[in-house]
Motif scaffolding. Structure first.
Motif, mmCIF file in Angstrom:
data_model
loop_
_atom_site.group_PDB
_atom_site.id
_atom_site.type_symbol
_atom_site.label_atom_id
_atom_site.label_comp_id
_atom_site.label_asym_id
_atom_site.label_seq_id
_atom_site.Cartn_x
_atom_site.Cartn_y
_atom_site.Cartn_z
ATOM 1 N N SER A 106 40.258 34.822 46.687
ATOM 2 C CA SER A 106 41.457 34.989 45.848
ATOM 3 C C SER A 106 42.713 35.159 46.704
ATOM 4 O O SER A 106 43.793 34.676 46.341
ATOM 5 C CB SER A 106 41.295 36.175 44.903
ATOM 6 N N THR A 107 42.580 35.814 47.844
ATOM 7 C CA THR A 107 43.713 35.979 48.754
ATOM 8 C C THR A 107 44.112 34.634 49.336
ATOM 9 O O THR A 107 45.298 34.304 49.413
ATOM 10 C CB THR A 107 43.351 36.961 49.886
ATOM 11 N N GLU A 108 43.119 33.849 49.727
ATOM 12 C CA GLU A 108 43.418 32.534 50.286
ATOM 13 C C GLU A 108 44.096 31.634 49.254
ATOM 14 O O GLU A 108 45.042 30.902 49.583
ATOM 15 C CB GLU A 108 42.152 31.868 50.809
ATOM 16 N N VAL A 109 43.659 31.708 48.004
ATOM 17 C CA VAL A 109 44.279 30.903 46.945
ATOM 18 C C VAL A 109 45.746 31.287 46.776
ATOM 19 O O VAL A 109 46.623 30.416 46.720
ATOM 20 C CB VAL A 109 43.504 31.061 45.615
ATOM 21 N N LYS A 110 46.039 32.580 46.722
ATOM 22 C CA LYS A 110 47.428 33.050 46.602
ATOM 23 C C LYS A 110 48.261 32.581 47.785
ATOM 24 O O LYS A 110 49.402 32.150 47.629
ATOM 25 C CB LYS A 110 47.473 34.575 46.531
ATOM 26 N N LEU A 111 47.669 32.669 48.968
ATOM 27 C CA LEU A 111 48.362 32.274 50.184
ATOM 28 C C LEU A 111 48.695 30.783 50.172
ATOM 29 O O LEU A 111 49.824 30.380 50.459
ATOM 30 C CB LEU A 111 47.494 32.620 51.391
ATOM 31 N N ARG A 112 47.728 29.978 49.814
ATOM 32 C CA ARG A 112 47.955 28.527 49.780
ATOM 33 C C ARG A 112 49.008 28.143 48.741
ATOM 34 O O ARG A 112 49.842 27.262 48.982
ATOM 35 C CB ARG A 112 46.649 27.790 49.541
ATOM 36 N N LYS A 113 48.983 28.779 47.574
ATOM 37 C CA LYS A 113 49.994 28.498 46.551
ATOM 38 C C LYS A 113 51.385 28.869 47.046
ATOM 39 O O LYS A 113 52.350 28.136 46.814
ATOM 40 C CB LYS A 113 49.672 29.252 45.256
ATOM 41 N N ALA A 114 51.490 30.005 47.720
ATOM 42 C CA ALA A 114 52.777 30.433 48.259
ATOM 43 C C ALA A 114 53.280 29.445 49.308
ATOM 44 O O ALA A 114 54.465 29.089 49.320
ATOM 45 C CB ALA A 114 52.658 31.831 48.858
ATOM 46 N N LEU A 115 52.394 29.005 50.182
ATOM 47 C CA LEU A 115 52.797 28.043 51.212
ATOM 48 C C LEU A 115 53.217 26.717 50.590
ATOM 49 O O LEU A 115 54.175 26.089 51.056
ATOM 50 C CB LEU A 115 51.662 27.841 52.222
ATOM 51 N N ASP A 116 52.522 26.292 49.521
ATOM 52 C CA ASP A 116 52.926 25.078 48.816
ATOM 53 C C ASP A 116 54.350 25.221 48.279
ATOM 54 O O ASP A 116 55.154 24.302 48.380
ATOM 55 C CB ASP A 116 51.968 24.774 47.663
ATOM 56 N N LYS A 117 54.668 26.394 47.706
ATOM 57 C CA LYS A 117 56.011 26.635 47.181
ATOM 58 C C LYS A 117 57.059 26.566 48.289
ATOM 59 O O LYS A 117 58.192 26.164 48.050
ATOM 60 C CB LYS A 117 56.086 28.007 46.510
ATOM 61 N N LEU A 118 56.654 26.971 49.490
ATOM 62 C CA LEU A 118 57.573 26.929 50.632
ATOM 63 C C LEU A 118 57.611 25.560 51.310
ATOM 64 O O LEU A 118 58.364 25.347 52.249
ATOM 65 C CB LEU A 118 57.170 27.996 51.663
ATOM 66 N N GLY A 119 56.748 24.632 50.843
ATOM 67 C CA GLY A 119 56.730 23.284 51.396
ATOM 68 C C GLY A 119 55.827 23.116 52.603
ATOM 69 O O GLY A 119 56.016 22.185 53.387
ATOM 70 N N PHE A 120 54.835 23.977 52.754
ATOM 71 C CA PHE A 120 53.907 23.906 53.882
ATOM 72 C C PHE A 120 52.483 23.784 53.370
ATOM 73 O O PHE A 120 52.172 24.177 52.254
ATOM 74 C CB PHE A 120 54.019 25.164 54.748
ATOM 75 N N ARG A 121 51.611 23.256 54.236
ATOM 76 C CA ARG A 121 50.211 23.077 53.855
ATOM 77 C C ARG A 121 49.314 23.383 55.048
ATOM 78 O O ARG A 121 49.555 22.911 56.146
ATOM 79 C CB ARG A 121 50.002 21.648 53.396
ATOM 80 N N LEU A 122 48.271 24.165 54.776
ATOM 81 C CA LEU A 122 47.256 24.455 55.794
ATOM 82 C C LEU A 122 46.075 23.524 55.601
ATOM 83 O O LEU A 122 45.781 23.134 54.469
ATOM 84 C CB LEU A 122 46.740 25.893 55.644
ATOM 85 N N PRO A 123 45.351 23.167 56.672
ATOM 86 C CA PRO A 123 44.121 22.397 56.501
ATOM 87 C C PRO A 123 43.143 23.170 55.605
ATOM 88 O O PRO A 123 43.135 24.399 55.585
ATOM 89 C CB PRO A 123 43.566 22.277 57.920
ATOM 90 N N ASP A 124 42.307 22.450 54.871
ATOM 91 C CA ASP A 124 41.372 23.078 53.920
ATOM 92 C C ASP A 124 40.446 24.083 54.576
ATOM 93 O O ASP A 124 40.103 25.089 53.980
ATOM 94 C CB ASP A 124 40.536 22.016 53.204
#
Length: 73
Positions: A50-68
């Protein structure tokens, strides 16, 4: 720039390279300061899904993406 010579995790170093502050992640992901600090500084810490999901959504909002597989989960 960021980091100030502290030991950082792979994620912490990535944030530093991107110019993203821990405070930005806290606010966008709605995560606590301690959680974000552990993500950035504790090599032994593995975030909950759940933490990783929140983190990835936040990064998407900021225009960044982490590898899966970034957190080896």
């Amino acid at each position: 720039m960021f980091g100030l010579g502290k030991k950082r995790t792979k994620f912490g170093r990535w944030l530093d390279r991107q110019g993203i502050t821990q405070v930005e992640i806290e606010e966008k992901a709605k995560l606590g300061r301690a959680t974000v600090s552990r993500l950035c500084n504790d090599e032994e810490y593995t975030p909950k899904y759940s933490t990783e999901v929140k983190l990835r959504k936040a990064l998407d909002k900021l225009g960044f993406r982490l590898p899966d597989d970034y957190f080896d989960m």
